[in-house]
Each structure stands twice: as structure tokens, then as C-alpha cells.
Design a protein around this motif. Structure first.
Motif, PDB file in Angstrom:
ATOM      1  N   ASN A 226       0.853  -1.197   0.000  1.00  0.00           N
ATOM      2  CA  ASN A 226       0.000   0.000   0.000  1.00  0.00           C
ATOM      3  C   ASN A 226       0.890   1.249   0.000  1.00  0.00           C
ATOM      4  O   ASN A 226       2.119   1.133   0.097  1.00  0.00           O
ATOM      5  N   GLY A 227       0.251   2.388  -0.090  1.00  0.00           N
ATOM      6  CA  GLY A 227       1.016   3.639  -0.142  1.00  0.00           C
ATOM      7  C   GLY A 227       1.755   3.919   1.159  1.00  0.00           C
ATOM      8  O   GLY A 227       2.862   4.471   1.154  1.00  0.00           O
TER       9      GLY A 227
ATOM     10  N   LEU B 136       5.718   4.759   1.509  1.00  0.00           N
ATOM     11  CA  LEU B 136       6.322   5.967   2.096  1.00  0.00           C
ATOM     12  C   LEU B 136       7.330   5.591   3.172  1.00  0.00           C
ATOM     13  O   LEU B 136       8.369   6.240   3.327  1.00  0.00           O
TER      14      LEU B 136
ATOM     15  N   GLU C 154      -2.066  10.373  -4.084  1.00  0.00           N
ATOM     16  CA  GLU C 154      -3.376  10.758  -4.641  1.00  0.00           C
ATOM     17  C   GLU C 154      -3.251  11.322  -6.053  1.00  0.00           C
ATOM     18  O   GLU C 154      -4.237  11.788  -6.610  1.00  0.00           O
TER      19      GLU C 154
ATOM     20  N   ASN D  68      -5.245   2.278  -3.133  1.00  0.00           N
ATOM     21  CA  ASN D  68      -6.310   2.014  -2.177  1.00  0.00           C
ATOM     22  C   ASN D  68      -7.676   2.128  -2.891  1.00  0.00           C
ATOM     23  O   ASN D  68      -7.759   2.735  -3.963  1.00  0.00           O
TER      24      ASN D  68
END
Ligand SMILES: Cc1ncc(COP(=O)(O)O)c(C=O)c1O
Length: 390
Positions: free
Chosen positions: A62-63, A67, A183, A206
Motif C-alpha cells: 500500500n502507499g 512511504l 493521490e 487504495n
């Protein structure tokens, strides 16, 4: 049997799964390649990297973990500060905290709600010092003595600030840029894609993002060594294909093939989805301009946004939010600013007038699915206008 009265329900953000998703997932199921190995992972990584104009892509769960791993790869530790905007989704700050680094929060620009670059510049000029230590030029915070290792701009709502200016500041102070572009797939500044302005950028897939794998992320970079390291660390740092030998504390952050298969199908449709999102953004701006006291998030001259999640500002946010949700138009308030959350209250917050609080108190997100129909768009606008006419 009496049918139930029809009620409107227009969701905030739903994925559009109109392509080869089922076919590629079936392929995984039929061949047994559902897990961590399989060709869709590489294909998805390449498609995202290529779209963004980056040389390498590394898929991950996932993001948020993307990160985290970007910071690990770039050497962020508990000895460091990482600069981030005060308005973001919590994952940005969580990922900084996972490394042990201390965030420095910067208030946002009242126009586009991205990190305020004037405040950033003033902070760097007045509250840091740049010197050579062990043959390296580093910038440290004058109060804590900690190194400012990275700046993490967040392209809030798929919008993007002045990246040229951010790059100049980062260069002048010898600070790495890691973009939270989670995003912003499809967003460009001066024609350059989000995620490619710094050392690494991260996209999220997501369920609510512009395209989705259910859950997923891709790190992009032009640096081969960073990409290799990210791949290595996200896959348990295994050094041998056969033996269970590992050379670092790694992470099981990989994206599984069955989700990457959905990602490949989503990427195939991305140009169409992006078109639909931008059309939606233009429609809302045209129809809602001048309605009540509505104010839009502004967009820099050189930015082309992806129109991810339409969000505007009004003094009547709470009442409008209740009205829309009661009438089947799913809407949400904006993220509570990071400095207001218990976990980050003691972190430094650089601000003059606390624009973040105002943005939070007034902003509302309205239905923005890629597959939103013209009728649904009309209904959303009509319901908002009704509210202001009451
Ligand atoms: C700004 C921002 N950062 C980080 C994330 C984390 O991404 P993910 O949900 O894929 O972990 C998201 C999205 O959820 C986000 O909107």
C-alpha cells in the motif's frame, strides 16, 4: 411484493472495474500464481513507472508502506527530521514516525492547500543551519540539532504546488524530496508527472484512489540503486533464490500477483478514467461557481490535476455535510490537521495564521467516482443548490 421506495445513494468514491480485472484475476487463480511471485507484479510496476515517466517502479502492499520504505532506503532515521504539510491523510505522518524521525509540520497555502512554500522557505532560512559534517553538506534544525533529511510534499487531492520552487529549496538546503504522490496519479506540473520531482515518489491504489488494486502501492524513482534497494527491503532482504539467507532487517511489504493483476487491468483503462475525472472536475467547477459561499481549491498555472476527489470550502460545511448525507449524496469532511491530533501535538508546527484549521473547518468532499454518471453529477449539484436555497 411491494417494492421499497427508491432512495438516492451516490457514493463518495467507488472504483471503476470495467476492464480486464476479472479475466486477469481468473488467470492468477487458474495458474495458481496468486501470491508473491508472478508476471503481473512486474507488468504493473512497469506500467505505472512508464506512465509517470520514471525509470523504475517497485510495487508494495500500500502507499503507507511505500512511504515508509522510501524513507528507509534514503537513510531517514530517528536522528532526523522530515518536513511534511500539516494537512494530509494521517498515513504520511505515520510513515515518518515508523522511521523514528521527528516530523516538522508546515501550514498550508490558503489558495491550493498544499505545503506553504513561503513558510517553508522562512523556516529553512531562519531556523536551520547548513554546514559540512564528515564531508557531507547537511542542514540541521537550530533548536534540536537534528538533520533535516527529507521533505515530503503531499499532492493533496491530486493537486500540486510549485514543484520548481520546492526543488530549488531542497537543493539549496541539501534535503531529499520524497513525494507523497499517493493521490496524484495523472497529475503533472509543467508537463512532468507527480512522483518524479525528487528521489522517490509513491502512488497508492487504495479503494478510494483514482484507480485501485483493492490495496496497493508503487514506488517510482529514476535511480536504479534506490529501486533495487526498495525491492530488496520490501521482499525480506533475501540474497539467494534458493537459500534462506538475508542481509538486512527486511519487510514483507510486497504486492501479491492477484492484486497486481487488477492493477494491470486498471492501468489499461487509466487514460479513460483520467479523462472522466477531469471532466467531472470541470463540471463541478462550472456548475458550483457562485453557488452560496462556495470557494474552490485553486490550481497553479502550471499544474494539471487528476481531479481525484472534488473538495470545496464553505462556512456552512457541517450543515451541508449533514444535508447531503441525509439526502443520499455521500460526502465527507476533510482530514483533521496533523497538529490537532493527539500523537502529533508535540511536534513542531510552522504557521502564521493556522490556515490548516480554517481549511479543515470549511472543506467538504463530494462524490467523485470515476464512473459517476451524468445524472448523478446533476443530482449532486441539484442537492447542493437546494441546500443553499433553503
Ligand atoms: C495523502 C495520502 N498519503 C498516504 C496514503 C496511504 O496510502 P494507502 O492507503 O495505500 O496506504 C493515502 C491514501 O490512503 C493518502 O491519501
Amino acid at each position: 411484493m411491494a417494492s421499497k421506495p427508491k432512495t438516492t445513494h451516490i457514493p463518495l468514491a467507488q472504483p471503476l472495474l470495467a476492464g480486464n480485472e476479472a479475466k486477469y484475476v481468473m488467470d492468477c487463480l487458474e495458474t495458481g500464481w496468486i501470491s508473491s511471485a508472478g508476471s503481473y507484479v512486474t507488468q504493473f510496476e512497469n506500467m505505472v513507472a512508464q506512465y509517470a515517466g520514471a525509470k523504475y517502479g517497485v510495487a508494495c502492499m500500500n502507499g503507507t508502506v511505500g512511504l515508509h520504505i522510501a524513507q528507509v532506503v534514503l537513510g531517514v532515521t530517528e536522528q532526523d527530521h522530515v518536513i511534511a504539510p500539516n494537512i494530509t491523510f494521517i498515513a504520511t505522518l505515520n510513515a515518518i514516525k515508523y522511521t523514528g524521525a521527528q516530523p516538522i509540520l508546515i501550514d498550508v497555502d490558503p489558495r491550493n492547500w498544499q505545503m506553504d512554500l513561503d513558510l517553508l522557505e522562512t523556516y529553512l532560512r531562519e531556523q536551520t543551519q547548513t554546514e559540512t559534517k564528515n564531508n557531507k553538506v547537511v542542514t540541521t534544525d537550530k533548536t534540536t540539532g537534528k538533520r533535516i533529511r527529507a521533505i515530503m510534499p503531499v499532492h493533496v487531492l491530486g493537486n500540486m504546488g510549485n514543484m520548481t520552487r520546492l526543488q530549488e529549496l531542497a537543493k539549496a538546503y541539501h534535503i531529499t524530496i520524497i513525494e507523497d504522490s499517493t493521490e496524484a496519479l495523472g497529475t503533472t506540473f509543467k508537463g512532468q508527472h507527480a512522483g518524479t520531482f525528487g528521489s522517490m515518489g509513491v502512488f497508492s491504489f487504495n479503494g478510494n484512489k483514482i484507480i485501485s488494486t483493492g490495496g496497493g502501492g508503487v514506488l517510482v524513482t529514476n535511480n536504479e540503486a534506490l529501486a533495487k534497494r526498495a525491492k530488496h527491503l520490501t521482499t525480506q532482504a533475501k540474497v539467494s533464490a534458493m537459500e534462506y539467507i538475508h542481509d538486512a532487517i527486511g519487510y514483507n511489504y510486497r504486492l501479491v500477483n492477484v492484486l497486481a493483476a487488477i492493477g494491470v487491468a486498471q492501468m489499461e483503462q487509466f487514460p479513460e478514467i483520467l479523462k472522466a475525472k477531469r471532466h467531472m472536475d470541470a463540471f463541478y467547477r462550472e456548475q458550483l461557481r457562485g453557488v452560496g459561499d462556495i470557494k474552490f481549491q485553486s490550481v497553479c498555472n502550471n499544474t494539471q490535476t487528476n481531479g481525484w476527489l472534488f473538495t470545496f470550502s464553505t462556512k456552512h460545511m457541517r450543515a451541508l455535510l449533514a444535508y447531503l448525507n441525509e439526502n443520499g449524496v455521500q460526502s465527507r469532511p476533510f482530514w483533521m490537521p496533523m497538529n490537532q491530533l493527539e500523537m502529533f501535538k508535540n511536534d513542531r508546527y510552522i504557521t502564521k495564521t493556522d490556515v490548516s484549521a480554517h481549511v479543515y473547518d470549511t472543506s467538504i468532499s463530494i462524490p467523485s467516482s470515476a464512473g459517476i454518471t451524468p445524472e448523478q453529477l446533476e443530482t449532486v449539484v441539484k442537492t447542493i443548490k437546494e441546500f443553499y436555497d433553503l
